[in-house]
Design an enzyme around this catalytic site. Structure first.
Site, PDB file in Angstrom:
ATOM      1  CG  HIS A 177      13.543  10.925  38.849  1.00  0.00           C
ATOM      2  ND1 HIS A 177      13.863  10.173  37.749  1.00  0.00           N
ATOM      3  CD2 HIS A 177      14.689  11.080  39.546  1.00  0.00           C
ATOM      4  CE1 HIS A 177      15.151   9.870  37.778  1.00  0.00           C
ATOM      5  NE2 HIS A 177      15.666  10.405  38.869  1.00  0.00           N
TER       6      HIS A 177
ATOM      7  CE1 TYR B 282       9.514   4.727  30.110  1.00  0.00           C
ATOM      8  CE2 TYR B 282       9.792   6.901  31.095  1.00  0.00           C
ATOM      9  CZ  TYR B 282       9.539   5.544  31.224  1.00  0.00           C
ATOM     10  OH  TYR B 282       9.304   5.015  32.464  1.00  0.00           O
TER      11      TYR B 282
ATOM     12  N   PRO C 209       7.042  -3.448  31.137  1.00  0.00           N
ATOM     13  CG  PRO C 209       9.303  -3.736  30.640  1.00  0.00           C
ATOM     14  CD  PRO C 209       7.946  -4.316  30.363  1.00  0.00           C
TER      15      PRO C 209
ATOM     16  CE  LYS D 275       1.959   3.120  36.474  1.00  0.00           C
ATOM     17  NZ  LYS D 275       2.281   4.140  37.480  1.00  0.00           N
TER      18      LYS D 275
ATOM     19  CE1 TYR E  71       6.696   6.671  33.871  1.00  0.00           C
ATOM     20  CE2 TYR E  71       7.334   7.945  35.796  1.00  0.00           C
ATOM     21  CZ  TYR E  71       7.668   7.081  34.765  1.00  0.00           C
ATOM     22  OH  TYR E  71       8.963   6.649  34.632  1.00  0.00           O
TER      23      TYR E  71
END
Length: 393
Positions: free
Chosen positions: A75, A204, A296, A300, A388
């Site tokens: 991604h 998200y 979550p 991580k 990220y």
């Protein structure tokens, strides 16, 4: 009681313990893994599946990259939905080419088992009453019980990779360990379904009804989450209600792409941030969820376990091959420096993207200003992106 000996006794047969055993084997250092559950049970656990750049690099280094590179989904970015709008965070562009890979933790565990089987590294399942002994002495050992009776495993070091509820952290006297915790007032209700994902990259979503996440495991396996009360019950959420709520929290531009299907797994996970320090007591070292938990939101958990194992395996290899204990002595401090940065990021992302009913109007306006700043600032997006994809080990 039957007595055996190894160099490193690894308690916990999840990804952290298995990866440590494999890295040590590659360096010629013997170990034994003790796991409370059956192998089938371990492989049936549904866990996170977003791997940082550093995690995928390490897995390739130890010979676990072939299937991941063949089946994993790289991604380049993800979307944040807010007030009906979509902000795209271009990870590759913002981090100079770094990405994340969607490859389920279950698949990583499968690959680790295959490699350990081929190497004949012992992984003993369904052990009971596992107890670390003489941790602060020069000759620690672990006692446990199998179908064959009482067992004693003598060793040089113990690696506590047995998770948040495991025995290793609990074996440390309260006066010798300090814990830090924040429990969030909500949980994630997750559904796994054999349907095409809503889009190729993660979404998200922040909404007045609560947070939602659209994720995936492969092109025909979708993983969806919605924020719910911490004391809610999975039984309150039949599939139709879940998908109605998920769709209501998504922007109209993507909500129509949702393909509904029967859930094949449904679970409720409360959110917490937790750190125990130090991550060493005598000759026992904690790694992964035994030492820390992250919500979550930032994906991580597994990645932090991998970074712990990177530091711990490097330290053990230096001890055995170079007769140098400097890295062992620095393990806790080194690992915790990265742990706390990941804790900060996971707390920040969780705070920004979820609905906090109890915080009031001021906090809501701050949250909206946070998103507006993120949407307008490349520097802010770069900070989000570099955390990220994972900070360097």
């Amino acid at each position: 009681m039957t007595t055996t000996r190894t160099r490193v006794a690894i308690i916990g047969g999840g990804p952290a313990g298995l990866l440590l055993a494999l890295i040590l084997h590659r360096a010629g250092i013997e170990s034994v893994v003790l796991e409370r559950k059956s192998r089938d049970y371990v492989l049936s656990r549904i866990r996170a599946g977003v791997l940082e750049q550093g995690t995928t690099d390490l897995l390739r280094t130890v010979g676990l990259g072939a299937r991941m590179d063949r089946e994993g989904l790289v991604h380049d970015g993800f979307d944040i939905a807010w007030r009906g709008e979509m902000l795209h965070v271009d990870l590759r562009e913002l981090t100079g080419g770094k990405t994340v890979t969607v490859y389920g933790q279950t698949e990583v565990t499968h690959d680790l088992y295959d490699a350990l089987d081929e190497a004949c590294v012992p992984v003993i399942h369904e052990v009971e009453d596992v107890t670390p002994q003489d941790i602060t002495g020069s000759a620690p050992f672990v006692t446990y019980r199998t179908r064959d009776g009482e067992q004693r495993l003598e060793c040089d070091f113990i690696a506590g990779c047995d998770g948040f509820h495991g025995v290793c952290r609990q074996a440390i006297p309260a006066a010798s360990i300090e814990t830090f915790e924040r429990v969030y007032p909500f949980a994630w209700l997750g559904v796994l379904t054999r349907t095409p994902p809503i889009q190729d990259e993660l979404i998200y979503a922040n909404h007045s009804r609560g947070f939602a996440l659209c994720s995936l495991r492969n092109p025909q396996l979708s993983r969806y989450y919605i924020q719910c009360d911490a004391d809610d019950d999975v039984a309150n959420w039949p599939d139709e209600r879940f998908f109605d709520e998920l769709q209501a929290r998504l922007p109209s531009a993507v909500a129509g792409n949702l393909v509904r299907g029967p859930s094949i797994e449904k679970s409720l996970a409360p959110l917490r941030s937790f750190v125990a320090e130090p991550m060493r007591y005598g000759r026992m070292f904690l790694a992964g969820d035994a030492a820390h938990i992250v919500p979550p939101t930032g994906a991580k958990g597994l990645n932090l376990a991998v970074s712990d194992i990177h530091y711990l395996s490097r330290a053990l290899i230096a001890h055995y091959l170079d007769k140098d204990d400097g890295l062992l002595d620095a393990y806790s401090e080194t690992a915790l420096a990265r742990v706390w940065k990941a804790e900060r990021f996971s707390w920040w992302f969780t705070s920004m993207i979820h609905r906090f009913e109890e915080h009031g109007a001021f906090s809501q306006r701050i949250q909206e200003a946070e998103f507006d700043y993120l949407a307008d600032s490349e520097a802010a997006q770069t900070s989000l992106a570099e955390n990220y994809v994972g900070l360097p080990f």
